[in-house]
Design a protein around this motif. Sequence first.
Motif, PDB file in Angstrom:
ATOM      1  N   LEU A 109       0.830  -1.200   0.000  1.00 31.05           N
ATOM      2  CA  LEU A 109       0.000   0.000   0.000  1.00 31.05           C
ATOM      3  C   LEU A 109       0.866   1.251   0.000  1.00 31.05           C
ATOM      4  CD1 LEU A 109      -2.816  -0.943   2.541  1.00 31.05           C
ATOM      5  CD2 LEU A 109      -2.948  -0.893   0.049  1.00 31.05           C
ATOM      6  N   ALA A 111       0.877   4.173  -2.894  1.00 28.19           N
ATOM      7  CA  ALA A 111       0.624   5.594  -2.654  1.00 28.19           C
ATOM      8  C   ALA A 111       1.837   6.442  -3.012  1.00 28.19           C
ATOM      9  CB  ALA A 111       0.240   5.800  -1.190  1.00 28.19           C
ATOM     10  N   ARG A 161      -8.128  10.335  -3.325  1.00 30.56           N
ATOM     11  CA  ARG A 161      -7.629   9.046  -2.822  1.00 30.56           C
ATOM     12  C   ARG A 161      -7.684   8.000  -3.926  1.00 30.56           C
ATOM     13  NH1 ARG A 161     -11.288   8.743   2.726  1.00 30.56           N
ATOM     14  NH2 ARG A 161     -10.369  10.556   3.749  1.00 30.56           N
ATOM     15  N   VAL A 168      -6.296  -0.700  -4.967  1.00 35.84           N
ATOM     16  CA  VAL A 168      -6.118  -0.931  -3.526  1.00 35.84           C
ATOM     17  C   VAL A 168      -6.329  -2.419  -3.230  1.00 35.84           C
ATOM     18  CG1 VAL A 168      -6.802  -0.211  -1.216  1.00 35.84           C
ATOM     19  CG2 VAL A 168      -7.030   1.392  -3.134  1.00 35.84           C
ATOM     20  N   ARG A 169      -7.397  -2.952  -3.812  1.00 40.88           N
ATOM     21  CA  ARG A 169      -7.693  -4.389  -3.626  1.00 40.88           C
ATOM     22  C   ARG A 169      -6.496  -5.232  -4.043  1.00 40.88           C
ATOM     23  NH1 ARG A 169     -11.335  -5.254  -7.983  1.00 40.88           N
ATOM     24  NH2 ARG A 169      -9.415  -5.678  -9.124  1.00 40.88           N
ATOM     25  N   LEU A 209      -7.301   4.539  -0.428  1.00 41.07           N
ATOM     26  CA  LEU A 209      -5.952   4.712   0.109  1.00 41.07           C
ATOM     27  C   LEU A 209      -5.587   6.172  -0.087  1.00 41.07           C
ATOM     28  CD1 LEU A 209      -3.544   2.971   1.168  1.00 41.07           C
ATOM     29  CD2 LEU A 209      -2.669   3.023  -1.174  1.00 41.07           C
ATOM     30  N   LEU A 252      -5.262   3.503   4.875  1.00 45.16           N
ATOM     31  CA  LEU A 252      -6.356   2.765   4.250  1.00 45.16           C
ATOM     32  C   LEU A 252      -7.679   3.143   4.893  1.00 45.16           C
ATOM     33  CD1 LEU A 252      -6.672   0.378   2.233  1.00 45.16           C
ATOM     34  CD2 LEU A 252      -6.480  -1.142   4.190  1.00 45.16           C
ATOM     35  N   ASP A 280     -11.631   1.918   5.150  1.00 50.15           N
ATOM     36  CA  ASP A 280     -12.533   0.807   4.853  1.00 50.15           C
ATOM     37  C   ASP A 280     -13.861   1.067   5.551  1.00 50.15           C
ATOM     38  OD1 ASP A 280     -13.823  -1.546   4.454  1.00 50.15           O
ATOM     39  OD2 ASP A 280     -12.428  -2.788   5.613  1.00 50.15           O
TER      40      ASP A 280
END
Length: 419
Positions: free
Chosen positions: A16, A20, A40, A46-47, A139, A145, A147
Amino acid sequence: MTTPDGPGERANAQALALLADNPGLQRIFAAIDIDGDETRIVGGAVRNALLGRKIEDIDLATTAPPPLVIERARAAGLKMIPTGLDHGTVTLLVDGRAFEVTTLREDIETDGRRAKVCFGRDFCADARRRDFTINALFLDKCGRLFDFVGGVEDIAARRVRFIGDPETRIREDYLRILRFFRFSADYGEGPIDCDGLLAAVRGRAGLAQLSRERVRAELLKLVGARRAPDAVEAMSAAGLLGPLIASAPNPARLRRLVEQDANADPLLRLAAICLETPEDAERIAERLRLSKAERDRLSRAARVIVALHGKPFPLPEHVLNVLLFRHGREAALDGLTLAAIGASSSGQRAAIDFLKTAPEPRLPFSGADLIARGFSGRAVGDALATLRERWIEAEFTDDREKLGRMLDSAVARSAAANR
Ligand code: ATP
Ligand code: MG
């Protein structure tokens, strides 16, 4: 906000941070995130970073409305393509790579196909209008992160689940039925989520509303996915697949194809599900608006399947040479692969190896040879067609004398016909 801190999550945290940290992205953040706006990374990138999978496209979600995104990108000297402006997407090109920047959205109305959206500033609301929990993670530029829907846990459990009530989400957009099976096949482990499956079955009539282009794109991705045989079997058992491809699906043949060749391409996988005859090729091409090249590939493969009908394996080399000669290498390979599924694996492998490597027989006569012997007009094509058959009967001989006799008898036949 969720920070990955479970077992084995350190590698994910690193992936991650790397994502980024991408210099192109940081330029975009620096350009757009001024005056209180925030951008973002979202969705597939991201997955896939969390899963340690290859990252294809990087999609971005921003609080800045599209005109501001354009203005700020221009001021920062970033190249852009205003392709999806209607739904708030600006594509930015940085170091030759495209990034889709979409302003946060909230649905205000849907009709099962298209959503009416308004722009918003709420990342949580934007997450909730996405399809599956694993697709709704954000992200930020510092690698944090976000969620809002339990996606991290579902990624860890390899679980593909709708966000919210599956039936409602499917009624908003029936394509989500296909996406559900596609993402389950690609990212899921274990049985397909039963709430999603039930909702898909309940919503199946809505599939008829979808444009053929959307079905085509989604179905080809679905059959190309890792666990496509499981997904296709479930769809077929639930009566979801037959209407889409306008024929009775054969999921067992797809499973055997994938077992034999995990790299089989999506069109061949689709063919495994539903191709037996040239008529099937026409029907499926029409139903899914396949390109001309795709349609031709399917009909040529179907002609090979028909030619091989009832022929026992292992096939003699002559039969394989005839396939190469009449149909060309690609069709011969496609058709034989499909026709031979279930045949003894050694006979089949040898035949496939032969088709991959043997030279394609080339007719040793040309129109020019016939013209030199007095043929003209349609007679040239007719004589070539007969010579092709005679050459097959002569087992593709290269004996000059025999070839000379074949040409002589073609001339004699034509003279007799014109008498
Ligand atoms: P892929 O690697 O297959 O491109 P992806 O997650 O990027 O996977 P896309 O189809 O490119 O999938 O869509 C990008 C994101 O947009 C998804 O992750 C999801 O959040 C959202 N999305 C796309 N299509 C839908 C839909 N029909 N309904 C709701 N959300 C969707
Ligand atoms: Mg994508």
